[in-house]
Every structure is written in structure tokens, then in C-alpha cells.
Design an enzyme around this catalytic site. Sequence first.
Site, PDB file in Angstrom:
ATOM      1  N   GLY A  12     -11.329  -2.710   0.719  1.00 16.05           N
ATOM      2  CA  GLY A  12     -11.104  -1.287   0.484  1.00 16.05           C
ATOM      3  C   GLY A  12     -11.358  -0.385   1.673  1.00 16.05           C
ATOM      4  NE  ARG A  65       5.448  -9.955 -10.921  1.00 17.61           N
ATOM      5  CZ  ARG A  65       6.392 -10.262 -10.031  1.00 17.61           C
ATOM      6  NH1 ARG A  65       7.464  -9.531  -9.927  1.00 17.61           N
ATOM      7  NH2 ARG A  65       6.230 -11.293  -9.242  1.00 17.61           N
ATOM      8  CG  MET A  90      -4.426  -9.132  -1.998  1.00 18.29           C
ATOM      9  SD  MET A  90      -3.399  -8.794  -0.550  1.00 18.29           S
ATOM     10  CE  MET A  90      -2.959 -10.472  -0.113  1.00 18.29           C
ATOM     11  CG  HIS A 109       3.340  -4.873   5.312  1.00 21.21           C
ATOM     12  ND1 HIS A 109       2.931  -5.925   4.517  1.00 21.21           N
ATOM     13  CD2 HIS A 109       3.945  -5.433   6.389  1.00 21.21           C
ATOM     14  CE1 HIS A 109       3.302  -7.063   5.075  1.00 21.21           C
ATOM     15  NE2 HIS A 109       3.914  -6.799   6.214  1.00 21.21           N
ATOM     16  CG  ASP A 145       5.620  -6.189   1.981  1.00 20.14           C
ATOM     17  OD1 ASP A 145       4.924  -5.406   1.306  1.00 20.14           O
ATOM     18  OD2 ASP A 145       5.199  -7.285   2.383  1.00 20.14           O
ATOM     19  CD  GLN A 173      -3.401   3.498  15.805  1.00 17.52           C
ATOM     20  OE1 GLN A 173      -2.817   4.506  15.415  1.00 17.52           O
ATOM     21  NE2 GLN A 173      -4.358   3.548  16.703  1.00 17.52           N
TER      22      GLN A 173
HETATM   23  C1  GRF Z   1      -4.642  -3.969   5.135  1.00 16.31           C
HETATM   24  O1  GRF Z   1      -4.421  -4.662   6.334  1.00 16.31           O
HETATM   25  C2  GRF Z   1      -3.344  -3.532   4.528  1.00 16.31           C
HETATM   26  O2  GRF Z   1      -2.366  -3.214   5.463  1.00 16.31           O
HETATM   27  C3  GRF Z   1      -2.923  -4.761   3.762  1.00 16.31           C
HETATM   28  O3  GRF Z   1      -4.109  -5.286   3.241  1.00 16.31           O
HETATM   29  C4  GRF Z   1      -5.218  -4.885   4.056  1.00 16.31           C
HETATM   30  C5  GRF Z   1      -6.178  -4.175   3.155  1.00 16.31           C
HETATM   31  O4  GRF Z   1      -7.385  -3.887   3.812  1.00 16.31           O
HETATM   32  N1  GRF Z   1      -1.944  -4.436   2.741  1.00 16.31           N
HETATM   33  P1  GRF Z   1      -8.471  -2.981   3.098  1.00 16.31           P
HETATM   34  O5  GRF Z   1      -8.810  -3.646   1.771  1.00 16.31           O
HETATM   35  O6  GRF Z   1      -7.896  -1.604   2.914  1.00 16.31           O
HETATM   36  O7  GRF Z   1      -9.644  -2.999   4.039  1.00 16.31           O
END
Ligand code: GRF
Length: 206
Positions: A12, A65, A90, A109, A145, A173
Site C-alpha cells: 500500500g 469472478r 492483484m 502500472h 492493463d 515516480q
Molecule cells: C506498484 O508497483 C504498482 O504499480 C503495481 O503494484 C505495486 C503496488 O505497490 N500495480 P504498493 O502496494 O502501492 O506499494
Amino acid sequence: MSNLAILISGRGSNLGAIVRAIDEGRLRARIAVVISNRSDASGLELARARGIPTAVLPHRDYESRQAFDAALVATLRSHDVRLVCLAGFMRQIGPTFCDAFPMAILNIHPSLLPAFPGLDAQRVALEHGAKVTGATVHFVTPELDAGPIVMQTAVPVEEGDTVESLSARILVQEHRLYPEAIRRVLEDEWRIVGRRVVFGPAPARV
Ligand code: GRF
């Protein structure tokens, strides 16, 4: 004040960046709920520490789903959510969810889409020999995506980069990009033309 939902599966850190942007007045919004499909997602602790309502919906509890998506939609509706932000969530979401929030679900992403969609985008970019990769915020459609791109930022791949070093620079970033993209979607005028997100007022009709 627009109600956001942040959907997570892990640490997070993007949730944390959105919280900071709100605290610092860079983003005028309220996080109405943080939802995780995993009860052990450490991002849930961050939300709880801030007094943000949380919900855990383990995807394995649902027979399909579609049933999982329907439960997510019901939770989001109960919190009067305007914009859903996937941040390290995820699970791929299907038409039931997308149709309930048309052009109101964002994802971040860690690549310059359409390059390197899917899992492990930083590793795949490195192994491919890309010289530039980055981060993308896009609208979510049922195709993985592949929805219209809201904002992107480029990150050069450096000689000697490892998956860890490259991921860390991309993440910096991401934390800048995601709150800004959310702000633009909430506050700016935009429309979808083909598969482009076009910012600015619509041309006057004659
Ligand atoms: C990030 O790299 C995001 O781009 C990808 O999953 C990761 C999540 O990281 N979809 P976090 O849980 O926000 O630290």
C-alpha cells in the site's frame, strides 16, 4: 469532496502517497474505504492507523469472478464511491465491476503501457533490454492493463540496474504520478475520444 476507494493487495505505498497528497492539499478528495482481497495486506494497517474504513473481501470466498466483482461493487456503493483506484490490487476485474463504474476505475502500472503489461513489468522491461520504462495511470477495462491512458511518466533504465533498483526508482515516480492523475480525473474536463483521454473543454458544437 469526492469519495475515493483504494483497492490493495499488499504493502500500500501508493495508498500512502494518496493519503499524503490529501493531507498536503494537493488532492481534494476523501478516502471513503480501503478494500483488500487479502487480510494480511500491510496497507490495511496504514488505513486503520488513519481511521479510514477498511473491508476485506477474500476472493477465494466467492464462487466466481462475477460473484467477487458483485461483492466489490456492493461495498463500493455502500460507501458512495465516485472513483475507484486500484493500487497494487492483484485481481483482474471483469465486466460486472467495469460496467458498474464506467470510466471511474483507475489503475497504476509500473511500465509505459502498452509495453510490458501484466505481472513483473519491471523485471520484464529489464530483461527485454528496454532503455526507458516508467509508470502509467490508466482507466480500467476488462482487458488487462489496456484501458485509456490518463498520465505516464518515463524512467530511464540505468546500466547496472537490478529489478530492485529499477522498481524503487519507478515507485518514486508512481507516488508522484498517481495523486496527480486522480486530481486531473476529478477536477479537469476530459473526454474519451477513441481510446484517448483528451483533457480540456469539448469543442463547441456548430
Ligand atoms: C506498484 O508497483 C504498482 O504499480 C503495481 O503494484 C505495486 C503496488 O505497490 N500495480 P504498493 O502496494 O502501492 O506499494
